[in-house]
Design an enzyme around this catalytic site. Sequence first.
Site, PDB file in Angstrom:
ATOM      1  N   HIS A  26       0.823  -1.218   0.000  1.00 15.27           N
ATOM      2  CA  HIS A  26       0.000   0.000   0.000  1.00 15.27           C
ATOM      3  C   HIS A  26       0.855   1.265   0.000  1.00 15.27           C
ATOM      4  O   HIS A  26       0.461   2.305   0.544  1.00 15.27           O
ATOM      5  CB  HIS A  26      -0.963   0.013   1.192  1.00 15.27           C
ATOM      6  CG  HIS A  26      -1.940  -1.113   1.198  1.00 15.27           C
ATOM      7  ND1 HIS A  26      -3.065  -1.130   0.411  1.00 15.27           N
ATOM      8  CD2 HIS A  26      -1.942  -2.289   1.883  1.00 15.27           C
ATOM      9  CE1 HIS A  26      -3.733  -2.263   0.615  1.00 15.27           C
ATOM     10  NE2 HIS A  26      -3.072  -2.979   1.489  1.00 15.27           N
ATOM     11  N   ASN A  62     -10.133  -3.315   1.798  1.00 15.12           N
ATOM     12  CA  ASN A  62      -9.768  -3.264   0.384  1.00 15.12           C
ATOM     13  C   ASN A  62     -11.013  -3.027  -0.455  1.00 15.12           C
ATOM     14  O   ASN A  62     -12.134  -3.000   0.070  1.00 15.12           O
ATOM     15  CB  ASN A  62      -9.109  -4.583  -0.055  1.00 15.12           C
ATOM     16  CG  ASN A  62      -7.711  -4.756   0.501  1.00 15.12           C
ATOM     17  OD1 ASN A  62      -6.980  -3.789   0.719  1.00 15.12           O
ATOM     18  ND2 ASN A  62      -7.325  -6.004   0.730  1.00 15.12           N
TER      19      ASN A  62
END
Length: 693
Positions: free
Chosen positions: A81, A154
């Site tokens: 990320h 997510n």
Amino acid sequence: MSKQIPSAEVSPDGYQGDGGELHQYAQRAHPVLKTNQGLPVSDNQNSLRANLRGPSLLEDFILREKISHFDHERIPERIVHARGSGAHGYFELSHSLKPYTTAKILTEVGERTPLFARMSTVAGGSGSADTPRDVRGFAIKFYTRQGNWDLVGNNIPVFFIQDAIKFPDLIHAVKMEPDRGFPQAATAHDTFWDFISLTPEAMHMVMWIMSDRTLPRSLRMMEGFGIHSFRLINAAGQSTFVKFHWRPKLGLQSTTWDEACKIAGADPDFHRRDLFEAISAGHFPEWEFSVQLFSQEEADQFPFDHLDATKLIPEELVPLQPVGRLVLDRWPDNFFAETEQIAFCPSHLVPGIDFSNDPLLQGRLFSYLDTQLSRLGSVNFHQIPVNAPQCPFANQQRDGRMQASVPRGRVAYEPSTLEGDSARESFSRGFQTAEVSESGDKGRIRAGSFADHYSQARQFYRSQMCYEQAHIASALVFELSKVGHAHVRQAVVGHLRHIDEELARRVASGLGFVVLPMLPHATEPVRDYPPSPALQTIGKMKDSLEGRRVGILAADGSDGRTIEALRLAASESGAEVRVVAARIGEIRLSDGSLLRIDGPLAGMPSAFFDAVALVLAEDAAERLSCEAAAIDFARDAFAHLKALAVDGGGLLLLQRAGIQPDAGVVAADNVAAFVEQAKTRQWERERTLRNLA
């Protein structure tokens, strides 16, 4: 207890555990796997749990060593990320969940809770592009009156693995290969698919990542999921399981694969720029916040285990209940100070919310905090403004690197009697853990209820529209064609046979297989679940131009009335309109007036738009037909299945580009027809343009 495996059951490839996980043993040239202290590891697939479906145990030093080492592999960039964009906003509750929880953010209707949201790709570094085929992180930090709550998820509701002990292996496999440093931000390589071929629990996630979900048109047009089951706890101490969902107001929309690749080349910051420009223009992104609530008794009746992070709960089985909305209305003042330094931890909860025994979640509770200590360099990372609670807080924690506060008084412990204002615990308002009875034998063993790896993957694939199924098959062919080891390609296609034989045949054909590979052993029989339209992407695209962008290609001599009519109609339908020409500056329209251009052809290709109009005088179209960027503008818009509006010159440019118009190409003066066609993609066109798997 740990399962004892008779030697007769161990093949050269290992054996499958009760949950269908693969155990490989050291033989021949393979050394014994050991800890950093030299201790042989007997089970590298399962963390230590209190019982078969119980919580993970702090005493699992093997899990802690492995995860901790992984957490500290990169500084200061996030290991995963790393490429993210974020914004400030608020959450507003519309329906109270007071019967289920004491969390005030979920009980006080109408109250606005400030928050910070960060959305990100997973695999690439901070300098990678916005648009690769990848999972997108969707993390929210709520600054509630009871403390910070981090909901870390997510844009996909499931995950690759069932147990956190496998997370380092997954990320090592998906990241650039260590001996060559590439590929960056891509899964199309040997190490990733080798790992996947040996991890059948990942096949449900594979269907998602090969679908259009991993090619979002905009961060504003993707869903968010908390992934794991959590618990809500009410005032009576009763708990209810909950899953969290974010649904975008603008609906879902994705790009095509070719479109995503071209966007990455023309603007690597496409998603970040889109989010920035939307907020700057006052078009604040918004999501509906919904929950799925269910009891232990209901969970016991599910044909899958809700504690398995590779499974979702279909909306048809447990409907979503909308309870609020998220709005992003302010861009960060400083990207590094806020978007980069924000630290999310699933362990950050507020009273009224608790964890489940999901073994992936259990490992994340340790891993995220451990990672922040490495990445931000201090136990005092909570004092960074973007991480600090916006409610009063006090404790006896002191000192440490980068200590910014100045605690007063002589008491730094508890209990104490020396000061009348030292912090003490609160039973009535404090965090309460759900009272759950746990019993059984602790050990490294996976529950048999985790062993069905293909049924929901089959359900996902068969729930897709025919266009989406073709995209999945084509994505698999593309990815596996980049894999150099034939046995890995064979193994993955073997898994696909359990999901859908026709899918396996399509992929096998695309890879040049003469015969289909053998079916791998399935620990549990594959079930046929009913299709779920909620799993589609195209089916959840809104019939609207709101949040979309329309491009108009113009030049000297273009008809100003046509341009203005198109601009007005698209704008009134919610779209942003940009005028593109061969160069920046101004063009002179057919009536002699000047029109300022928003961007040049070379820097604003049609891939940036959801629909395009070609408004050109015929002599200008002839000149542009010698310009490769203009031909590409028209050809790509058609190839990316977008609606086109054309006048006489525009039609001439299409002809020069070798395009035969279809129903998605309308006359520029038929404004209503163009707006209607622009609300969607011309999916029927795709079969005439490319050979999909």
